[in-house]
Design a protein around this motif. Structure first.
Motif, PDB file in Angstrom:
ATOM      1  N   LEU A  33       0.848  -1.185   0.000  1.00  0.00           N
ATOM      2  CA  LEU A  33       0.000   0.000   0.000  1.00  0.00           C
ATOM      3  C   LEU A  33       0.881   1.231   0.000  1.00  0.00           C
ATOM      4  O   LEU A  33       1.918   1.269   0.663  1.00  0.00           O
ATOM      5  CB  LEU A  33      -0.915   0.029   1.221  1.00  0.00           C
ATOM      6  CG  LEU A  33      -1.935  -1.100   1.326  1.00  0.00           C
ATOM      7  CD1 LEU A  33      -1.535  -2.052   2.425  1.00  0.00           C
ATOM      8  CD2 LEU A  33      -3.331  -0.564   1.570  1.00  0.00           C
ATOM      9  N   GLY A  34       0.469   2.244  -0.739  1.00  0.00           N
ATOM     10  CA  GLY A  34       1.251   3.464  -0.772  1.00  0.00           C
ATOM     11  C   GLY A  34       0.714   4.462  -1.762  1.00  0.00           C
ATOM     12  O   GLY A  34      -0.429   4.357  -2.236  1.00  0.00           O
ATOM     13  N   THR A  35       1.559   5.421  -2.086  1.00  0.00           N
ATOM     14  CA  THR A  35       1.146   6.519  -2.971  1.00  0.00           C
ATOM     15  C   THR A  35       1.933   6.470  -4.276  1.00  0.00           C
ATOM     16  O   THR A  35       3.071   5.999  -4.324  1.00  0.00           O
ATOM     17  CB  THR A  35       1.384   7.874  -2.297  1.00  0.00           C
ATOM     18  OG1 THR A  35       2.783   8.009  -1.979  1.00  0.00           O
ATOM     19  CG2 THR A  35       0.563   8.003  -1.027  1.00  0.00           C
ATOM     20  N   ALA A  36       1.312   6.963  -5.314  1.00  0.00           N
ATOM     21  CA  ALA A  36       1.951   7.100  -6.627  1.00  0.00           C
ATOM     22  C   ALA A  36       1.150   8.136  -7.407  1.00  0.00           C
ATOM     23  O   ALA A  36       0.357   7.800  -8.293  1.00  0.00           O
ATOM     24  CB  ALA A  36       1.980   5.763  -7.363  1.00  0.00           C
ATOM     25  N   PRO A  37       1.322   9.419  -7.089  1.00  0.00           N
ATOM     26  CA  PRO A  37       0.481  10.470  -7.678  1.00  0.00           C
ATOM     27  C   PRO A  37       0.609  10.599  -9.193  1.00  0.00           C
ATOM     28  O   PRO A  37      -0.303  11.124  -9.842  1.00  0.00           O
ATOM     29  CB  PRO A  37       0.942  11.742  -6.964  1.00  0.00           C
ATOM     30  CG  PRO A  37       2.282  11.416  -6.403  1.00  0.00           C
ATOM     31  CD  PRO A  37       2.270   9.963  -6.102  1.00  0.00           C
ATOM     32  N   ASP A  38       1.718  10.129  -9.771  1.00  0.00           N
ATOM     33  CA  ASP A  38       1.903  10.227 -11.219  1.00  0.00           C
ATOM     34  C   ASP A  38       1.523   8.940 -11.956  1.00  0.00           C
ATOM     35  O   ASP A  38       1.771   8.815 -13.156  1.00  0.00           O
ATOM     36  CB  ASP A  38       3.371  10.557 -11.541  1.00  0.00           C
ATOM     37  CG  ASP A  38       3.800  11.900 -10.983  1.00  0.00           C
ATOM     38  OD1 ASP A  38       2.916  12.743 -10.742  1.00  0.00           O
ATOM     39  OD2 ASP A  38       5.012  12.093 -10.773  1.00  0.00           O
ATOM     40  N   ALA A  39       0.931   7.995 -11.241  1.00  0.00           N
ATOM     41  CA  ALA A  39       0.612   6.699 -11.856  1.00  0.00           C
ATOM     42  C   ALA A  39      -0.476   6.839 -12.910  1.00  0.00           C
ATOM     43  O   ALA A  39      -1.322   7.751 -12.870  1.00  0.00           O
ATOM     44  CB  ALA A  39       0.168   5.712 -10.784  1.00  0.00           C
ATOM     45  N   ASP A  40      -0.460   5.912 -13.850  1.00  0.00           N
ATOM     46  CA  ASP A  40      -1.525   5.809 -14.843  1.00  0.00           C
ATOM     47  C   ASP A  40      -2.808   5.437 -14.109  1.00  0.00           C
ATOM     48  O   ASP A  40      -2.923   4.341 -13.555  1.00  0.00           O
ATOM     49  CB  ASP A  40      -1.154   4.719 -15.852  1.00  0.00           C
ATOM     50  CG  ASP A  40      -2.202   4.522 -16.932  1.00  0.00           C
ATOM     51  OD1 ASP A  40      -3.353   4.991 -16.745  1.00  0.00           O
ATOM     52  OD2 ASP A  40      -1.889   3.866 -17.938  1.00  0.00           O
ATOM     53  N   PRO A  56       9.587  -6.641 -12.887  1.00  0.00           N
ATOM     54  CA  PRO A  56       9.545  -5.179 -12.751  1.00  0.00           C
ATOM     55  C   PRO A  56       8.759  -4.484 -13.856  1.00  0.00           C
ATOM     56  O   PRO A  56       8.170  -3.426 -13.621  1.00  0.00           O
ATOM     57  CB  PRO A  56      11.026  -4.786 -12.797  1.00  0.00           C
ATOM     58  CG  PRO A  56      11.762  -5.998 -12.339  1.00  0.00           C
ATOM     59  CD  PRO A  56      10.968  -7.169 -12.859  1.00  0.00           C
ATOM     60  N   THR A  57       8.737  -5.059 -15.060  1.00  0.00           N
ATOM     61  CA  THR A  57       8.003  -4.409 -16.156  1.00  0.00           C
ATOM     62  C   THR A  57       6.503  -4.361 -15.877  1.00  0.00           C
ATOM     63  O   THR A  57       5.798  -3.540 -16.475  1.00  0.00           O
ATOM     64  CB  THR A  57       8.263  -5.140 -17.478  1.00  0.00           C
ATOM     65  OG1 THR A  57       7.947  -6.535 -17.326  1.00  0.00           O
ATOM     66  CG2 THR A  57       9.714  -5.003 -17.900  1.00  0.00           C
ATOM     67  N   ASP A  58       6.028  -5.226 -14.990  1.00  0.00           N
ATOM     68  CA  ASP A  58       4.608  -5.180 -14.631  1.00  0.00           C
ATOM     69  C   ASP A  58       4.237  -3.851 -13.987  1.00  0.00           C
ATOM     70  O   ASP A  58       3.072  -3.451 -14.000  1.00  0.00           O
ATOM     71  CB  ASP A  58       4.262  -6.313 -13.647  1.00  0.00           C
ATOM     72  CG  ASP A  58       4.383  -7.692 -14.266  1.00  0.00           C
ATOM     73  OD1 ASP A  58       4.304  -7.782 -15.502  1.00  0.00           O
ATOM     74  OD2 ASP A  58       4.565  -8.664 -13.513  1.00  0.00           O
ATOM     75  N   ALA A  59       5.239  -3.176 -13.400  1.00  0.00           N
ATOM     76  CA  ALA A  59       4.979  -1.921 -12.697  1.00  0.00           C
ATOM     77  C   ALA A  59       5.064  -0.710 -13.611  1.00  0.00           C
ATOM     78  O   ALA A  59       4.981   0.437 -13.133  1.00  0.00           O
ATOM     79  CB  ALA A  59       5.963  -1.769 -11.540  1.00  0.00           C
ATOM     80  N   GLU A  60       5.211  -0.924 -14.896  1.00  0.00           N
ATOM     81  CA  GLU A  60       5.266   0.212 -15.819  1.00  0.00           C
ATOM     82  C   GLU A  60       3.990   1.037 -15.704  1.00  0.00           C
ATOM     83  O   GLU A  60       2.876   0.504 -15.717  1.00  0.00           O
ATOM     84  CB  GLU A  60       5.435  -0.289 -17.248  1.00  0.00           C
ATOM     85  CG  GLU A  60       5.618   0.810 -18.269  1.00  0.00           C
ATOM     86  CD  GLU A  60       5.815   0.278 -19.679  1.00  0.00           C
ATOM     87  OE1 GLU A  60       5.939   1.097 -20.603  1.00  0.00           O
ATOM     88  OE2 GLU A  60       5.826  -0.958 -19.852  1.00  0.00           O
ATOM     89  N   GLY A  61       4.164   2.341 -15.578  1.00  0.00           N
ATOM     90  CA  GLY A  61       3.016   3.225 -15.418  1.00  0.00           C
ATOM     91  C   GLY A  61       2.780   3.658 -13.989  1.00  0.00           C
ATOM     92  O   GLY A  61       1.896   4.478 -13.725  1.00  0.00           O
ATOM     93  N   ILE A  62       3.579   3.125 -13.036  1.00  0.00           N
ATOM     94  CA  ILE A  62       3.369   3.495 -11.637  1.00  0.00           C
ATOM     95  C   ILE A  62       3.899   4.896 -11.348  1.00  0.00           C
ATOM     96  O   ILE A  62       3.469   5.548 -10.390  1.00  0.00           O
ATOM     97  CB  ILE A  62       4.021   2.466 -10.690  1.00  0.00           C
ATOM     98  CG1 ILE A  62       3.469   2.589  -9.263  1.00  0.00           C
ATOM     99  CG2 ILE A  62       5.530   2.619 -10.671  1.00  0.00           C
ATOM    100  CD1 ILE A  62       2.052   2.175  -9.097  1.00  0.00           C
ATOM    101  N   GLY A  63       4.828   5.395 -12.176  1.00  0.00           N
ATOM    102  CA  GLY A  63       5.383   6.734 -11.966  1.00  0.00           C
ATOM    103  C   GLY A  63       6.502   6.737 -10.952  1.00  0.00           C
ATOM    104  O   GLY A  63       6.687   5.783 -10.191  1.00  0.00           O
TER     105      GLY A  63
END
Length: 392
Positions: A33-40, A56-63
């Motif tokens: 749980l956490g923050t990612a204000p620039d995430a898709d 790690p590529t699964d996290a693409e778009g997290i910002g």
């Protein structure tokens, strides 16, 4: 009378009266749980579980902003585990963000969004971390951790939370405000290289500990402790802890830490934030959780079947077969399932209720290995005998 119809030859039909298969659920599933204000926002909507399948590529778009990108990196540095990410909205200040993490049980936001994982994704997280939001000052309980405890009970999961990262005494005070078998306190922070500043920076250790436990689960089994295992991807700790009196002081008070062996940095500590000595070891708590859950799920097969000698026999045989398998794997020391007549009166049975008895014992980690050293002057005789033989 179709079964008596004419037939010339042999016939075979399969009986449904076979023991059910007791299977343990996926254990190495991390929840972050956490923050990612620039995430898709399409790929990572707020308060919604998103499954990363171990790369790690699964996290693409997290910002890059917020806490989730670092937390994902912390886990994947240890192992490519299934990781469920839940993004909460970043508030105007830390207090507002903490409120978003506490969330709402009715709307299932914040930590309560963890309860949506199984119905949405088919699996549930068992190793939870919210790095950056679970620390405290040792004076009042952390609100996210306090809210999380009830969710952990519902999930049969454990959480790795971060101590204050100030001094040992404050870390112990912080742990004493928790009181849960399912919470594992880690102090201090670890040092991770920051490629934007070209320097080591302090980072909460909780997600890396979750990743280490996931790695241990995958390689050895859920009944193994995460203590005394290498931590990948760190260059040090913000406050060095030495092996011996120093680490014992923390571990005895159920604060887990990081040691430098001279060859690697390792996790150090087995204990959850509880005063219950029978359930103090995290590995014991987790083993009981997975076996209890496996039995419950397997026995759904018998729900609504009629009472019969065959069904009762199958219920007992299924449980004992599972116990033998768990013993053979090393997950438990022993276990059995039986029917206690004293707990099953005719009235209860006629009402559709049956009580099976079950026991088993998870293996505790060998935390304290002791030796007694003796002098033996008889070895001088061996020395002289050897010398005399050489002279001859």
């Amino acid at each position: 009378m179709a079964n008596l119809s004419f037939h010339h030859g042999t016939r075979l039909s399969e009986s449904n009266e076979t023991p059910v298969l007791v299977q343990v659920a996926q254990t190495a599933v991390v929840g972050l749980l956490g923050t990612a204000p620039d995430a898709d926002p399409i790929k990572f909507p707020l308060n919604t579980p998103v499954l990363l399948k171990g790369t790690p590529t699964d996290a693409e778009g997290i910002g890059d902003a917020g806490t989730l990108k670092d937390a994902i990196d912390d886990v994947f540095d240890q192992v490519g585990a299934y990781t469920i990410v839940i993004r909460v909205e970043e508030g105007v200040d830390l207090a507002a963000t903490m409120s978003n993490l506490v969330g709402d049980s009715t709307a299932r936001t914040g930590v309560h969004a963890l309860l949506k994982c199984e119905p949405m994704l088919g699996i549930k997280p068992r190793l939870i971390a919210a790095p950056g939001f679970t620390s405290g000052d040792g004076l009042v309980a952390n609100p996210v951790v306090a809210e999380l405890v009830g969710v952990l009970d519902a999930l049969r999961a454990v959480a790795f939370v971060d101590g204050p990262d100030t001094d040992d005494a404050t870390a112990i005070l912080y742990r004493q405000l928790i009181g849960s078998q399912r919470v594992y306190v880690v102090d201090p922070k670890v040092l991770v290289w920051d490629t934007t500043t070209d320097a080591y920076v302090g980072r909460p250790a909780s997600a890396r500990f979750a990743g280490v436990q996931a790695r241990v689960d995958k390689a050895l089994g859920f009944w193994h402790s995460l203590s005394n295992r290498p931590i990948n991807g760190i260059g040090g700790v913000s406050r060095p802890v030495t092996y011996g009196t120093h680490s014992n002081y923390l571990n005895e008070n159920h604060v887990n830490t990081v040691l430098n062996t001279g060859e690697s940095f390792i996790t150090w500590g087995n204990r959850g934030a509880t005063g219950d000595d029978l359930w103090v070891f995290l590995a014991v708590r987790r083993t009981a959780d997975f076996i209890n859950e496996a039995i419950e799920k397997a026995y759904m097969e018998f729900v609504d079947k009629p009472f019969s000698a065959a069904n009762l026999k199958l219920m007992i045989e299924s449980g004992n077969s599972a116990m033998r398998t768990f013993v053979a794997e090393g997950a438990i020391l022993g276990g059995k399932v039986w029917l206690n007549d004293d707990l099953n009166s005719p009235i209860q049975l006629a009402s559709g209720r049956i009580m099976l008895s079950l026991d088993f014992e998870p293996p505790a980690p060998m935390e304290d290995i002791r030796f007694i050293a003796h002098r033996n002057i008889e070895y001088y005789l061996e020395l002289t005998k050897t010398a005399l033989k050489g002279a001859a």
